[in-house]
Design an enzyme around this catalytic site. Structure first.
Site, PDB file in Angstrom:
ATOM      1  N   LYS A  53      15.873  41.685 -38.369  1.00  0.00           N
ATOM      2  CA  LYS A  53      16.814  40.554 -38.439  1.00  0.00           C
ATOM      3  C   LYS A  53      16.403  39.472 -37.440  1.00  0.00           C
ATOM      4  O   LYS A  53      16.369  38.280 -37.768  1.00  0.00           O
ATOM      5  CB  LYS A  53      18.246  41.042 -38.173  1.00  0.00           C
ATOM      6  N   GLN A  97      25.926  45.963 -35.248  1.00  0.00           N
ATOM      7  CA  GLN A  97      25.158  46.871 -36.106  1.00  0.00           C
ATOM      8  C   GLN A  97      25.891  48.197 -36.277  1.00  0.00           C
ATOM      9  O   GLN A  97      26.349  48.805 -35.308  1.00  0.00           O
ATOM     10  CB  GLN A  97      23.749  47.085 -35.497  1.00  0.00           C
ATOM     11  N   ASP A 122      28.736  39.341 -41.177  1.00  0.00           N
ATOM     12  CA  ASP A 122      28.689  40.506 -42.060  1.00  0.00           C
ATOM     13  C   ASP A 122      29.757  40.435 -43.147  1.00  0.00           C
ATOM     14  O   ASP A 122      29.721  41.228 -44.088  1.00  0.00           O
ATOM     15  CB  ASP A 122      28.930  41.791 -41.250  1.00  0.00           C
TER      16      ASP A 122
END
Ligand code: GUN
Length: 286
Positions: A53, A97, A122
């Site tokens: 990422k 995460q 997200d």
């Protein structure tokens, strides 16, 4: 006919477009979009994903910072960290995460709810999930967003199709329900308690699989002409493979994503797109 839904190629093209767009934004606003990721613990898989990422952010001109915290950090310390990123105007997007290490994992919902919904790249915050319930796709989960973008790029018609999702997580299955419904597919969600799962899979015009079992889907299981989206990334003898036995089903399906090289790169592109949405949110909420 080329059956491959080439996520890697499309993501590369979209990343190049984003790079140009970001340079224009930076020229105009004098502020570069910035993503913060939070990695708790040392899970090797999570580390690899987070590093990819950051690498892709750098390639398109998004600055990023990784906050790497020890696995034994307290719940309050993690909440405070999220809060400080919420209040940091130089940070536009925040990504926690998942999964979190065991003890903290129990509070995952609480951590997600603490993230400022405007910075929630997200799309996991209840406000963003609620918007999706109304078919508002402002900030939606990256994997489903990437899958839909890929299907749309290849003009895959979803209207009236039997779409079968084998996964019910907030990362993949749940957001896809609404995204597919919005596009007028008939949606079935299979999970660990589904009785006779194979009968559902066999009816799928569009099959989306994320089960974490290498080569779970074989040609006997699918409908002739099915469109197959393989979300799995597994490792056999050091080699990556998906949840679908690609070589086995290739003749029988009409379209398929390879794994690796299909959904993964589209997921990362969606994260970059979401970071730009979060950047625009911050400008408009100042
Ligand atoms: N772990 C696996 N995929 C994801 C994702 O898309 N977002 C977050 N935050 N964690 C993940």
């Amino acid at each position: 006919m080329n059956k491959i839904l080439d996520g890697k190629k499309l993501a590369n093209e979209l990343n190049l477009e984003l790079k140009d767009k970001i340079e224009l934004l930076v020229d105009n606003n004098k502020i570069r979009p910035k993503l913060a990721t939070i990695l708790v613990g040392d899970d090797p898989g999570s580390k690899v994903y987070v590093n990819i990422k950051h690498k892709t952010c750098a390639e398109v001109g998004i600055s990023s910072v990784m906050i790497h915290l020890p696995a034994d950090i307290s719940k309050q310390e993690l909440l405070d960290k999220i809060d400080s990123l919420n209040n940091d105007n130089s940070i536009h997007g925040i990504l926690l995460q998942l999964p979190l290490p065991h003890e903290l994992g129990k509070y995952t919902s609480e951590f997600i709810e603490t993230i400022n919904p405007y910075k929630d790249v997200d799309g996991f915050h209840p406000i963003n999930r609620g918007k999706l319930f109304d078919y508002n796709e402002e900030l939606v989960a990256c994997t489903p967003k990437g899958i839909i973008r890929l299907l749309e790029h290849y003009n895959v018609e979803l209207k009236g199709k039997n779409a079968v999702i084998v996964n019910r997580s907030i990362l993949v299955g749940k957001p896809l329900i609404f995204m597919l419904l919005k596009r007028n597919a008939t949606v079935t969600v299979c999970h660990t308690s589904t009785i006779d799962i194979e009968s559902h899979i066999r009816r799928a015009d569009v099959l989306i699989v994320a089960v974490g079992q290498p080569k779970y889907i074989t040609k006997e299981k699918i409908k002739e002409g099915a469109i197959i989206i393989d979300v799995g990334t597994n490792r056999i003898d050091g080699k990556l493979c998906g949840d679908v036995d690609f070589e086995d089903v290739l003749d029988k399906c009409s379209k398929i994503t390879p794994s690796p090289g299909g959904v993964g790169p589209m997921t990362i592109n969606s994260l970059l797109q979401n970071t730009l949405i979060a950047y625009a949110n911050q400008k408009s909420t100042k």
